[in-house]
Design a protein around this motif. Structure first.
Motif, PDB file in Angstrom:
ATOM      1  N   GLY A  20      41.887  36.399  37.849  1.00  0.00           N
ATOM      2  CA  GLY A  20      40.773  35.967  37.005  1.00  0.00           C
ATOM      3  C   GLY A  20      41.215  34.900  36.005  1.00  0.00           C
ATOM      4  O   GLY A  20      40.531  33.891  35.800  1.00  0.00           O
ATOM      5  N   ARG A  40      37.079  44.041  31.293  1.00  0.00           N
ATOM      6  CA  ARG A  40      36.654  45.406  30.976  1.00  0.00           C
ATOM      7  C   ARG A  40      37.463  46.027  29.839  1.00  0.00           C
ATOM      8  O   ARG A  40      36.935  46.673  28.942  1.00  0.00           O
ATOM      9  N   GLY A  46      44.773  46.104  34.706  1.00  0.00           N
ATOM     10  CA  GLY A  46      44.525  46.699  36.027  1.00  0.00           C
ATOM     11  C   GLY A  46      45.829  46.883  36.781  1.00  0.00           C
ATOM     12  O   GLY A  46      46.573  47.847  36.564  1.00  0.00           O
ATOM     13  N   ALA A  51      53.397  44.537  37.998  1.00  0.00           N
ATOM     14  CA  ALA A  51      53.959  43.886  39.186  1.00  0.00           C
ATOM     15  C   ALA A  51      55.438  43.567  38.974  1.00  0.00           C
ATOM     16  O   ALA A  51      55.896  43.396  37.846  1.00  0.00           O
ATOM     17  N   VAL A 179      31.491  44.104  33.103  1.00  0.00           N
ATOM     18  CA  VAL A 179      30.264  43.671  33.788  1.00  0.00           C
ATOM     19  C   VAL A 179      29.705  44.889  34.513  1.00  0.00           C
ATOM     20  O   VAL A 179      30.404  45.518  35.310  1.00  0.00           O
ATOM     21  N   CYS A 207      36.726  38.770  40.228  1.00  0.00           N
ATOM     22  CA  CYS A 207      38.202  38.904  40.296  1.00  0.00           C
ATOM     23  C   CYS A 207      38.567  40.277  39.745  1.00  0.00           C
ATOM     24  O   CYS A 207      39.522  40.403  38.958  1.00  0.00           O
ATOM     25  N   TYR A 256      63.197  45.593  48.506  1.00  0.00           N
ATOM     26  CA  TYR A 256      63.639  44.372  47.832  1.00  0.00           C
ATOM     27  C   TYR A 256      64.409  44.787  46.593  1.00  0.00           C
ATOM     28  O   TYR A 256      64.227  45.902  46.071  1.00  0.00           O
ATOM     29  N   GLY A 322      52.199  52.440  41.250  1.00  0.00           N
ATOM     30  CA  GLY A 322      50.937  51.890  40.737  1.00  0.00           C
ATOM     31  C   GLY A 322      50.057  51.478  41.896  1.00  0.00           C
ATOM     32  O   GLY A 322      50.542  51.318  43.020  1.00  0.00           O
ATOM     33  N   LEU A 355      52.609  35.821  43.141  1.00  0.00           N
ATOM     34  CA  LEU A 355      53.253  34.653  43.743  1.00  0.00           C
ATOM     35  C   LEU A 355      52.273  33.684  44.388  1.00  0.00           C
ATOM     36  O   LEU A 355      52.651  32.576  44.769  1.00  0.00           O
TER      37      LEU A 355
HETATM   38  C1  LIG Z   1      54.382  48.102  42.200  1.00  0.00           C
HETATM   39  C2  LIG Z   1      53.810  46.735  42.400  1.00  0.00           C
HETATM   40  C3  LIG Z   1      54.673  45.644  42.498  1.00  0.00           C
HETATM   41  C4  LIG Z   1      54.143  44.366  42.699  1.00  0.00           C
HETATM   42  N1  LIG Z   1      55.000  43.316  42.771  1.00  0.00           N
HETATM   43  C5  LIG Z   1      54.512  42.063  43.004  1.00  0.00           C
HETATM   44  C6  LIG Z   1      55.388  40.938  43.079  1.00  0.00           C
HETATM   45  O1  LIG Z   1      56.597  41.080  42.923  1.00  0.00           O
HETATM   46  N2  LIG Z   1      54.862  39.705  43.325  1.00  0.00           N
HETATM   47  C7  LIG Z   1      53.522  39.534  43.523  1.00  0.00           C
HETATM   48  O2  LIG Z   1      53.096  38.401  43.792  1.00  0.00           O
HETATM   49  N3  LIG Z   1      52.669  40.593  43.427  1.00  0.00           N
HETATM   50  C8  LIG Z   1      53.130  41.831  43.179  1.00  0.00           C
HETATM   51  N4  LIG Z   1      52.273  42.893  43.093  1.00  0.00           N
HETATM   52  C9  LIG Z   1      50.851  42.660  43.314  1.00  0.00           C
HETATM   53  C10 LIG Z   1      50.160  42.078  42.095  1.00  0.00           C
HETATM   54  O3  LIG Z   1      50.428  42.909  40.984  1.00  0.00           O
HETATM   55  C11 LIG Z   1      48.654  42.021  42.349  1.00  0.00           C
HETATM   56  O4  LIG Z   1      48.390  41.366  43.575  1.00  0.00           O
HETATM   57  C12 LIG Z   1      47.931  41.296  41.254  1.00  0.00           C
HETATM   58  O5  LIG Z   1      48.289  41.799  40.001  1.00  0.00           O
HETATM   59  C13 LIG Z   1      46.429  41.429  41.453  1.00  0.00           C
HETATM   60  O6  LIG Z   1      45.805  40.754  40.403  1.00  0.00           O
HETATM   61  P1  LIG Z   1      44.240  40.833  40.215  1.00  0.00           P
HETATM   62  O7  LIG Z   1      43.911  39.903  39.107  1.00  0.00           O
HETATM   63  O8  LIG Z   1      43.561  40.661  41.522  1.00  0.00           O
HETATM   64  O9  LIG Z   1      43.951  42.361  39.809  1.00  0.00           O
HETATM   65  P2  LIG Z   1      44.089  43.113  38.421  1.00  0.00           P
HETATM   66  O10 LIG Z   1      45.333  42.795  37.723  1.00  0.00           O
HETATM   67  O11 LIG Z   1      43.820  44.551  38.678  1.00  0.00           O
HETATM   68  O12 LIG Z   1      42.911  42.501  37.568  1.00  0.00           O
HETATM   69  C14 LIG Z   1      41.559  42.887  37.733  1.00  0.00           C
HETATM   70  C15 LIG Z   1      40.972  43.040  36.356  1.00  0.00           C
HETATM   71  O13 LIG Z   1      39.573  43.227  36.468  1.00  0.00           O
HETATM   72  C16 LIG Z   1      39.167  44.060  35.405  1.00  0.00           C
HETATM   73  N5  LIG Z   1      37.850  44.602  35.758  1.00  0.00           N
HETATM   74  C17 LIG Z   1      37.559  45.490  36.745  1.00  0.00           C
HETATM   75  N6  LIG Z   1      36.236  45.726  36.789  1.00  0.00           N
HETATM   76  C18 LIG Z   1      35.675  44.957  35.828  1.00  0.00           C
HETATM   77  C19 LIG Z   1      34.340  44.770  35.394  1.00  0.00           C
HETATM   78  N7  LIG Z   1      33.319  45.413  35.984  1.00  0.00           N
HETATM   79  N8  LIG Z   1      34.104  43.928  34.354  1.00  0.00           N
HETATM   80  C20 LIG Z   1      35.145  43.273  33.745  1.00  0.00           C
HETATM   81  N9  LIG Z   1      36.437  43.425  34.122  1.00  0.00           N
HETATM   82  C21 LIG Z   1      36.692  44.241  35.173  1.00  0.00           C
HETATM   83  C22 LIG Z   1      40.273  45.092  35.318  1.00  0.00           C
HETATM   84  O14 LIG Z   1      40.312  45.733  34.074  1.00  0.00           O
HETATM   85  C23 LIG Z   1      41.506  44.248  35.606  1.00  0.00           C
HETATM   86  O15 LIG Z   1      42.147  43.812  34.434  1.00  0.00           O
HETATM   87  C24 LIG Z   1      52.747  44.180  42.841  1.00  0.00           C
HETATM   88  C25 LIG Z   1      51.898  45.279  42.733  1.00  0.00           C
HETATM   89  C26 LIG Z   1      52.416  46.532  42.507  1.00  0.00           C
HETATM   90  C27 LIG Z   1      51.475  47.691  42.394  1.00  0.00           C
END
Ligand SMILES: Cc1cc2nc3c(=O)[nH]c(=O)nc-3n(C[C@H](O)[C@H](O)[C@H](O)COP(=O)(O)OP(=O)(O)OC[C@H]3O[C@@H](n4cnc5c(N)ncnc54)[C@H](O)[C@@H]3O)c2cc1C
Length: 505
Positions: A20, A40, A46, A51, A179, A207, A256, A322, A355
Motif C-alpha cells: 500500500g 486499519r 499486518g 518479514a 475501510v 492493498c 535460507y 507469522g 523484494l
Molecule cells: C515469516 C515471514 C518472512 C518473510 N520474509 C520475506 C522476505 O525475506 N522478503 C520478502 O520479500 N517478503 C517476505 N515476507 C513476505 C512479506 O512480508 C509480505 O509479502 C508483505 O509484507 C506483504 O505486504 P502487504 O502490504 O501486501 O500486506 P500487509 O503488510 O499485511 O499490509 C496490509 C495492511 O492492510 C491493512 N488493512 C487490512 N484491512 C484493512 C481495511 N479494511 N482498511 C484499512 N486497512 C486495512 C492491515 O492492517 C495491514 O497493515 C515474509 C513473510 C513472513 C510471514
C-alpha cells in the motif's frame, strides 16, 4: 500521520503495508497528490513488520518479476537520500546453492535467463560458497549462484521510507481508520465507507494483504488468496558469524540463512504447509504472531539446520511464525478487477512482498494513472483467477501445496496435485478410458497425454530432460497430423462481448 479524514480523493489506497505504501508513493510520484492511504491500525501492522527482508533479484523465470525486483532493489538503495528515512538495505550479496543434479540444472537455466534480464549472477564453486559463508557445510554442494549486489533490507524501515516519500510528494496517510466497504455505483467505484465517514473517490487500490479477499468479497470481487503459517528461527549470538556475510539459500534443505542480531536467522519454506484461518483473518490481528507448531516443523527444521550444523550448538532465541498470503499459482493478484471498474487489487505476495514491493507499487500506480500497464502483467493479472478458487474448500487444500512450491524443484510440466477435480467435461469418462493423464487447466481436468486404451497413466519421474511420457505425446501428435482427432477444448475461456451489435445497415 494526518488526523482528519478528507471527504474526497482521486484515489484511496487501502492498507499500509509495504505494498500500500509503495502504491501511494508511486501515485504521488506520478503527480496524484490527492491520494489517501487508509490503514486499519498502524503502518506495517499486518504482515510486513515481521518479514525477513531478503532483497533478491535472482530466481524468477518471469521477465516482469525480475524487472520489478531490480527496480525494487535500486529504489531501496536510493530512498534514504530522497526521504531521509533509512531502508536498512545492505547489499551483502546472495547465494543460492544446488546440491543435486536437477537443481543444478534448474539454477543454471534460471541464471542464463536472469543474466539476459540484467541480473549479475555468477556460478561459484563449493569452496567459494564456504569462503563467503563459512558456517555452511559444502561437502554435498555442487555449485552456488552468487549475486553480489543483492542482500537484505529492513521491511519496517522500507515501508516507513515509502510512506514518508509519499507524504513528501503530497499524499495523505491516515492510521487507525479501517475501510468498511467500497461504495460502488453502476459497476464503478465512487467512494470508501469508514466508521468516520465516506471518502468519495474515483479509484480504489485494495492493498489489504491477507484481508484483501474478505474486503473484496463485499463487492463480489474474487481475490483467492489465503494466509498460511510462515516460519523462521533465530539463534542466540554466535561468535563465528559476521554481519557482512551474504544471505544463503538452500531450497533443497527448505532453508535460507542470514545473520540476525549477532545470531543466525534460519528461514523455512516447508514442502507441506499449513493454511491459517480459512474462515478469514481476524480484524483485530495486529503485530500478531501464530503459536509455532513444533511437532509439524521439527523435521523441516532439522533438515534446514543440516546445512549449517554448527548453528545447532547455539541457543534458540525464537521460533517465529507469522501469516503470509499465498495464491493458487504462487503469483500475485494485481490489477483492475473484472467485476468493478476502477477497483484495483495488489495483494497475495507469496512471501516476496518486500523484494518486489517497490516495483509492484510502481507498476500498479502507473496502471491506475494511464489506464493500462506498462509491463507484461499476464502472469499476475487478477483476471486469470476464477471465483471457484476463492471457496474455502479450494483454499484449504491448495494452500497446503503452494508455500512448498517456492522451494520445490521447478520441473517443466510439473502439475499441481491439490485442489483438483474442480471441473470435468462431458467427455471426461471417455478420455479416462483412453488412459488420459490429467492436469488442471483453469480448473478443468484436461488430458496432457494418453497412455493408451485401458491403461493407467503413470507420469514417471519428473525431469529436465525428455520425459517418460514423450512417446505418448508423440503418438497423439502424429494422430493429429496424419489422421483425424477429436479435441476437447472445454478448458478454453469463452468471452461474451458487452458491446451492442451495430444496427444492420
Ligand atoms: C515469516 C515471514 C518472512 C518473510 N520474509 C520475506 C522476505 O525475506 N522478503 C520478502 O520479500 N517478503 C517476505 N515476507 C513476505 C512479506 O512480508 C509480505 O509479502 C508483505 O509484507 C506483504 O505486504 P502487504 O502490504 O501486501 O500486506 P500487509 O503488510 O499485511 O499490509 C496490509 C495492511 O492492510 C491493512 N488493512 C487490512 N484491512 C484493512 C481495511 N479494511 N482498511 C484499512 N486497512 C486495512 C492491515 O492492517 C495491514 O497493515 C515474509 C513473510 C513472513 C510471514
Amino acid at each position: 500521520m494526518s488526523a482528519h479524514l478528507p471527504t474526497q480523493a482521486r484515489a484511496v489506497v487501502i492498507g499500509g503495508g509495504v505494498i500500500g505504501c509503495s502504491v501511494a508513493y508511486h501515485l504521488a510520484q506520478l503527480g496524484w497528490r490527492d491520494t489517501v492511504l487508509l490503514e486499519r491500525d498502524r503502518l506495517t501492522s499486518g504482515t510486513t513488520w515481521h518479514a525477513a527482508g531478503l532483497m533478491v533479484t535472482f530466481g524468477s523465470t518471469s521477465e516482469t518479476s525480475t524487472e520489478l525486483r531490480k527496480y525494487t532493489r535500486d529504489l531501496y538503495a536510493r530512498l534514504e537520500a530522497e526521504t531521509g528515512q533509512a531502508t536498512g538495505f545492505r547489499p551483502v550479496g546472495f547465494i543460492e546453492v544446488a546440491s543435486d543434479a536437477d537443481r543444478l540444472e534448474e539454477y543454471r537455466r534460471i541464471s542464463a535467463f536472469n543474466r539476459r534480464c540484467g541480473v549479475d549472477v555468477h556460478e561459484i564453486s563449493p569452496s567459494q560458497v564456504k569462503e563467503l559463508f563459512p558456517l555452511a557445510r559444502v561437502d554435498d554442494v555442487l555449485a552456488g549462484f552468487y549475486v553480489k549486489g543483492d542482500g537484505r533490507a529492513d521491511p519496517v524501515d522500507v515501508t516507513m521510507a515509502l510512506a514518508k516519500g509519499a507524504k513528501l510528494k503530497g499524499a495523505t496517510l491516515i492510521e487507525g481508520v479501517a475501510v468498511e466497504d467500497v461504495v460502488v455505483e453502476n459497476g464503478r467505484v465512487t467512494g470508501v465507507r469508514t466508521a468516520q465517514g465516506i471518502i468519495a473517490c474515483e479509484y480504489v487500490v485494495n492493498c489489504a494483504g491477507m484481508w484483501a479477499r474478505q474486503l473484496a468479497a463485499k463487492n463480489g470481487i474474487s481475490v483467492p488468496l489465503q494466509a498460511a503459517e510462515h516460519y523462521y528461527l533465530i539463534t542466540d549470538k554466535l561468535s563465528a558469524i559476521d554481519r557482512s556475510w551474504p544471505v544463503l539459500e538452500d531450497p533443497g534443505c527448505h532453508g535460507y540463512y542470514r545473520e540476525e542480531g549477532g545470531g543466525m536467522m534460519v528461514g523455512l519454506f516447508e514442502p507441506v504447509c499449513a493454511p491459517w484461518k480459512i474462515e478469514g483473518a481476524p480484524h483485530d490481528f495486529s503485530f500478531g504472531e501464530i503459536p509455532p507448531d513444533w511437532e509439524r516443523m521439527t523435521p523441516y527444521l532439522e533438515k534446514a539446520l543440516s546445512r549449517v550444523p554448527e548453528v545447532k550448538e547455539a541457543g534458540l532465541k525464537k521460533l517465529f511464525c507469522g501469516p503470509e498470503s499465498f495464491t493458487p499459482d504462487l503469483r500475485p493478484i494485481v490489477g483492475e478487477s473484472p467485476e468493478v471498474k476502477n477497483y484495483f487489487v495488489a495483494a497475495g505476495l507469496n512471501s516476496i512482498g518486500i523484494l518486489t514491493g517497490g516495483g509492484l507499487g510502481r507498476a500498479v500506480a502507473q496502471w491506475v494513472v494511464d489506464g493500462h500497464p506498462d509491463v507484461d502483467v499476464t502472469g499476475m493479472h487478477i483476471d486469470r483467477l476464477e471465483p471457484y478458487q476463492a471457496t474455502a474448500a479450494y483454499r484449504r487444500t491448495r494452500t497446503v501445496e503452494s508455500l512448498g512450491m517456492v522451494y520445490a524443484c521447478h520441473y517443466p510440466f510439473k502439475p499441481m496435485k491439490t485442489a483438483r477435480d474442480a471441473r470435468r467435461s462431458p467427455l471426461y469418462g471417455e478420455l479416462e478410458k483412453q488412459g488420459a493423464f490429467f492436469r488442471d487447466v483453469s480448473g478443468w481436468e484436461t488430458p496432457d497425454w494418453y497412455a493408451g486404451a485401458g491403461r493407467v497413466a503413470e507420469a514417471g519421474p519428473l525431469s529436465f530432460g525428455r520425459p517418460a511420457w514423450w512417446p505418448h505425446w508423440e503418438a497423439e501428435h502424429r494422430a493429429a497430423r496424419e489422421g483425424v482427432i477429436v479435441m476437447d477444448m472445454s478448458f478454453m475461456s469463452k468471452f461474451r462481448s458487452r458491446v451492442a451489435t451495430p444496427a444492420a445497415s
